[in-house]
Design a protein around this motif. Structure first.
Motif, mmCIF file in Angstrom:
data_model
loop_
_atom_site.group_PDB
_atom_site.id
_atom_site.type_symbol
_atom_site.label_atom_id
_atom_site.label_comp_id
_atom_site.label_asym_id
_atom_site.label_seq_id
_atom_site.Cartn_x
_atom_site.Cartn_y
_atom_site.Cartn_z
ATOM 1 N N VAL A 289 0.847 -1.184 0.000
ATOM 2 C CA VAL A 289 0.000 0.000 0.000
ATOM 3 C C VAL A 289 0.888 1.241 0.000
ATOM 4 C CG1 VAL A 289 -1.865 1.220 1.181
ATOM 5 C CG2 VAL A 289 -1.766 -1.273 1.250
ATOM 6 N N PHE A 290 1.618 1.448 1.030
ATOM 7 C CA PHE A 290 2.671 2.461 1.101
ATOM 8 C C PHE A 290 3.474 2.161 2.350
ATOM 9 C CE2 PHE A 290 -1.264 4.054 2.797
ATOM 10 C CZ PHE A 290 -0.949 4.691 3.983
ATOM 11 N N ARG A 291 4.678 2.675 2.416
ATOM 12 C CA ARG A 291 5.604 2.264 3.455
ATOM 13 C C ARG A 291 5.145 2.626 4.855
ATOM 14 N NH1 ARG A 291 8.347 -1.648 3.805
ATOM 15 N NH2 ARG A 291 9.602 -0.652 5.409
ATOM 16 N N ASP A 292 4.535 3.773 5.022
ATOM 17 C CA ASP A 292 4.250 4.213 6.376
ATOM 18 C C ASP A 292 3.108 5.224 6.365
ATOM 19 O OD1 ASP A 292 6.457 5.332 9.097
ATOM 20 O OD2 ASP A 292 4.502 4.367 9.106
ATOM 21 N N PHE A 293 2.406 5.276 7.460
ATOM 22 C CA PHE A 293 1.420 6.333 7.672
ATOM 23 C C PHE A 293 1.728 6.874 9.059
ATOM 24 C CE2 PHE A 293 -2.534 8.438 8.603
ATOM 25 C CZ PHE A 293 -2.925 8.935 7.374
ATOM 26 N N SER A 294 2.559 7.899 9.110
ATOM 27 C CA SER A 294 3.138 8.327 10.376
ATOM 28 C C SER A 294 2.499 9.584 10.941
ATOM 29 C CB SER A 294 4.648 8.574 10.195
ATOM 30 O OG SER A 294 4.877 9.535 9.177
ATOM 31 N N ARG A 295 1.365 9.999 10.393
ATOM 32 C CA ARG A 295 0.672 11.162 10.957
ATOM 33 C C ARG A 295 -0.699 10.737 11.421
ATOM 34 N NH1 ARG A 295 -3.349 14.130 7.840
ATOM 35 N NH2 ARG A 295 -3.615 13.362 5.708
ATOM 36 N N GLN A 296 -1.335 11.585 12.219
ATOM 37 C CA GLN A 296 -2.703 11.268 12.621
ATOM 38 C C GLN A 296 -3.618 11.315 11.406
ATOM 39 O OE1 GLN A 296 -0.971 13.848 13.964
ATOM 40 N NE2 GLN A 296 -2.020 15.774 13.546
ATOM 41 N N ALA A 297 -4.505 10.340 11.316
ATOM 42 C CA ALA A 297 -5.416 10.245 10.172
ATOM 43 C C ALA A 297 -6.577 11.204 10.383
ATOM 44 C CB ALA A 297 -5.900 8.811 9.994
ATOM 45 N N LEU A 298 -6.326 12.480 10.139
ATOM 46 C CA LEU A 298 -7.317 13.520 10.401
ATOM 47 C C LEU A 298 -7.264 14.571 9.302
ATOM 48 C CD1 LEU A 298 -9.443 14.588 12.411
ATOM 49 C CD2 LEU A 298 -7.598 15.849 13.542
ATOM 50 N N HIS A 299 -8.437 14.885 8.739
ATOM 51 C CA HIS A 299 -8.532 15.844 7.644
ATOM 52 C C HIS A 299 -9.697 16.792 7.892
ATOM 53 C CE1 HIS A 299 -8.427 17.484 3.602
ATOM 54 N NE2 HIS A 299 -9.681 17.137 3.404
ATOM 55 N N ALA A 300 -9.422 18.090 7.859
ATOM 56 C CA ALA A 300 -10.470 19.107 8.003
ATOM 57 C C ALA A 300 -11.195 19.200 6.669
ATOM 58 C CB ALA A 300 -9.856 20.442 8.395
ATOM 59 N N THR A 318 -13.515 19.551 0.921
ATOM 60 C CA THR A 318 -12.394 18.970 0.184
ATOM 61 C C THR A 318 -12.392 17.454 0.318
ATOM 62 O OG1 THR A 318 -10.941 19.254 2.102
ATOM 63 C CG2 THR A 318 -10.958 21.017 0.466
ATOM 64 N N ASP A 319 -11.873 16.797 -0.712
ATOM 65 C CA ASP A 319 -11.722 15.348 -0.687
ATOM 66 C C ASP A 319 -10.582 14.955 0.240
ATOM 67 O OD1 ASP A 319 -13.756 15.076 -2.573
ATOM 68 O OD2 ASP A 319 -12.336 15.205 -4.260
ATOM 69 N N LEU A 320 -10.544 13.688 0.596
ATOM 70 C CA LEU A 320 -9.424 13.194 1.381
ATOM 71 C C LEU A 320 -8.129 13.371 0.603
ATOM 72 C CD1 LEU A 320 -10.740 9.794 2.815
ATOM 73 C CD2 LEU A 320 -10.477 11.958 4.050
ATOM 74 N N PRO A 321 -7.029 13.751 1.265
ATOM 75 C CA PRO A 321 -5.743 13.797 0.573
ATOM 76 C C PRO A 321 -5.317 12.392 0.184
ATOM 77 C CG PRO A 321 -5.444 14.092 2.934
ATOM 78 C CD PRO A 321 -6.922 14.126 2.688
ATOM 79 N N ALA A 322 -4.322 12.299 -0.691
ATOM 80 C CA ALA A 322 -3.943 11.009 -1.270
ATOM 81 C C ALA A 322 -3.569 9.974 -0.220
ATOM 82 C CB ALA A 322 -2.786 11.211 -2.248
ATOM 83 N N ASP A 323 -2.839 10.367 0.822
ATOM 84 C CA ASP A 323 -2.412 9.362 1.794
ATOM 85 C C ASP A 323 -3.589 8.792 2.576
ATOM 86 O OD1 ASP A 323 -2.859 11.715 3.230
ATOM 87 O OD2 ASP A 323 -1.124 11.458 4.551
ATOM 88 N N ARG A 326 -5.583 6.434 0.306
ATOM 89 C CA ARG A 326 -4.946 5.117 0.232
ATOM 90 C C ARG A 326 -5.208 4.330 1.512
ATOM 91 N NH1 ARG A 326 -0.626 8.150 -1.914
ATOM 92 N NH2 ARG A 326 0.566 7.900 0.012
ATOM 93 N N LEU A 327 -5.177 5.020 2.649
ATOM 94 C CA LEU A 327 -5.460 4.353 3.914
ATOM 95 C C LEU A 327 -6.879 3.795 3.910
ATOM 96 C CD1 LEU A 327 -4.829 3.610 6.837
ATOM 97 C CD2 LEU A 327 -5.501 5.929 7.504
ATOM 98 N N GLN A 328 -7.834 4.572 3.431
ATOM 99 C CA GLN A 328 -9.215 4.103 3.372
ATOM 100 C C GLN A 328 -9.320 2.901 2.445
ATOM 101 O OE1 GLN A 328 -12.829 6.684 3.270
ATOM 102 N NE2 GLN A 328 -13.057 5.888 1.188
ATOM 103 N N GLY A 329 -8.642 2.955 1.309
ATOM 104 C CA GLY A 329 -8.678 1.832 0.383
ATOM 105 C C GLY A 329 -8.152 0.559 1.030
ATOM 106 N N PHE A 330 -7.103 0.706 1.836
ATOM 107 C CA PHE A 330 -6.568 -0.462 2.536
ATOM 108 C C PHE A 330 -7.567 -0.984 3.562
ATOM 109 C CE2 PHE A 330 -4.559 -1.936 6.454
ATOM 110 C CZ PHE A 330 -3.920 -3.071 5.995
ATOM 111 N N LEU A 331 -8.169 -0.080 4.324
ATOM 112 C CA LEU A 331 -9.109 -0.500 5.358
ATOM 113 C C LEU A 331 -10.299 -1.232 4.759
ATOM 114 C CD1 LEU A 331 -9.087 2.693 7.630
ATOM 115 C CD2 LEU A 331 -7.938 0.512 8.060
ATOM 116 N N GLU A 332 -10.703 -0.832 3.558
ATOM 117 C CA GLU A 332 -11.848 -1.469 2.908
ATOM 118 C C GLU A 332 -11.561 -2.925 2.512
ATOM 119 O OE1 GLU A 332 -12.563 1.301 -0.217
ATOM 120 O OE2 GLU A 332 -13.874 2.581 1.014
#
Length: 334
Positions: A289-300, A318-323, A326-332
């Motif tokens: 998916v991608f190497r890391d997701f090192s920030r809080q998964a939060l989008h205004a 606004t739409d979700l940013p790319a990272d 991708r996280l949502q796609g993985f969770l699905e």
């Protein structure tokens, strides 16, 4: 400024001073520094004793050799920098941007360059409101460095005052999308607490007792939009993660991050309030998916308000940013 211009001071306490409060003693030893400045330096880890950093200003003075690192003065005001901006709206009075994760909003310790303020100073060419002060021109509200999403900044003093009044009165619409470890119970609800600086970790905000006179009142309304996976061995209906919409009635520092952790659903990737990189996030490191997701998964995701000068109702989504997409796609796939 170069490190050579920093001020390194070595101090040894007199025996009769032992047991004094650390910041009070330091201020007495350094008359050119206010007590509040001494306190801030200690909290930033600038004071050490026998090589060990100290971060609690209220700690008692003990024997040893103390060293204080006073950073060289920073420029009196931030300078314009040509940094990319995702502009959603702009007129003579305000500008709305989609802030990228990783960008600090205004200059502060550890981020004297590369902030949103620097970018706005360049783009707006001197037309930002000065109400926010030298270091925060035009800034009406903030997002954490690693939170992405919609922000508004004021270009005129009239806009700054009008926007500030709307935010203070909780009249602005603010909606966030978060991905959490587990799912809230109940799936929809209201979190109302007092939030203030943690006594145990000065970098953290904590939920304080209801009767506390410290901290500030904070309210987050949440709704679970989707749930993902099933925790192995747990009862049926125990999701691995969830997509949650959070709507703010107040805008306190780290509010959503603290509130979701408070109900045992910390944001995925949150390095401060999360619970390590096990479970869901460990699977993100397989390279598929991608190497890391090192920030809080939060989008205004949503910001709505009344234009303080024209009176027009404005709303930006606004739409979700790319990272996070991708996280949502993985969770699905769970």
């Amino acid at each position: 400024m170069s490190a050579a211009e920093d001020d390194i001071r070595t101090l040894t306490p007199e025996p009769d001073a032992l047991g004094e409060r650390l910041d009070r003693w330091l201020a007495a030893q350094c008359p050119d520094l206010s007590r509040s400045r001494c306190k801030a330096l200690i909290e930033a880890g600038a004071l050490s004793v026998d090589g060990a950093a100290l971060t609690d200003p209220s700690a008692k003075l003990r024997e040893g050799v103390y060293q204080l690192h006073v950073p060289a003065p920073e420029p009196a005001s931030p300078r314009p920098e040509a940094l990319p901006l995702d502009i959603l709206f702009e007129d003579d009075h305000l500008i709305v941007v989609n802030k990228a994760a990783g960008m600090t909003v205004h200059p502060a310790a550890g981020a004297w360059t590369g902030t949103l303020v620097h970018a706005l100073l360049h783009h707006c060419a001197g037309s930002l409101s000065g109400v926010g002060g030298v270091m925060r021109p035009g800034i009406v509200h903030r997002l954490d460095k690693d939170t992405s999403g919609v922000m508004v900044a004021a270009k005129s003093d009239a806009a700054h005052q009008g926007l500030s009044e709307q935010f203070a009165a909780h009249e602005a619409e603010r909606a966030y999308i978060a991905f959490t470890r587990g799912a809230p119970k109940p799936r929809q609800g209201r979190i109302e607490t007092r939030l203030g600086r943690s006594d145990h970790d000065r970098k953290k905000i904590a939920v304080l007792p209801e009767h506390s006179k410290a901290g500030k009142h904070a309210v987050t309304n949440y709704e679970t939009l989707s749930v993902y996976g099933q925790v192995p061995g747990a009862s049926v209906g125990t999701p691995v993660a969830a997509r949650v919409a959070c709507r703010l009635e107040t805008g306190r520092t780290h509010q959503i991050r603290v509130h979701m952790a408070h109900i045992a659903c910390p944001l995925l990737g949150d390095p401060l309030y999360g619970k390590g990189r096990g479970g869901v996030l460990a699977k993100l490191d397989d390279g598929k998916v991608f190497r890391d997701f090192s920030r809080q998964a939060l989008h205004a995701a949503v910001l709505g308000f009344v234009h303080p000068v024209s009176g027009e109702t404005l709303r930006f989504e606004t739409d979700l940013p790319a990272d996070m997409a991708r996280l949502q796609g993985f969770l699905e796939t769970l």
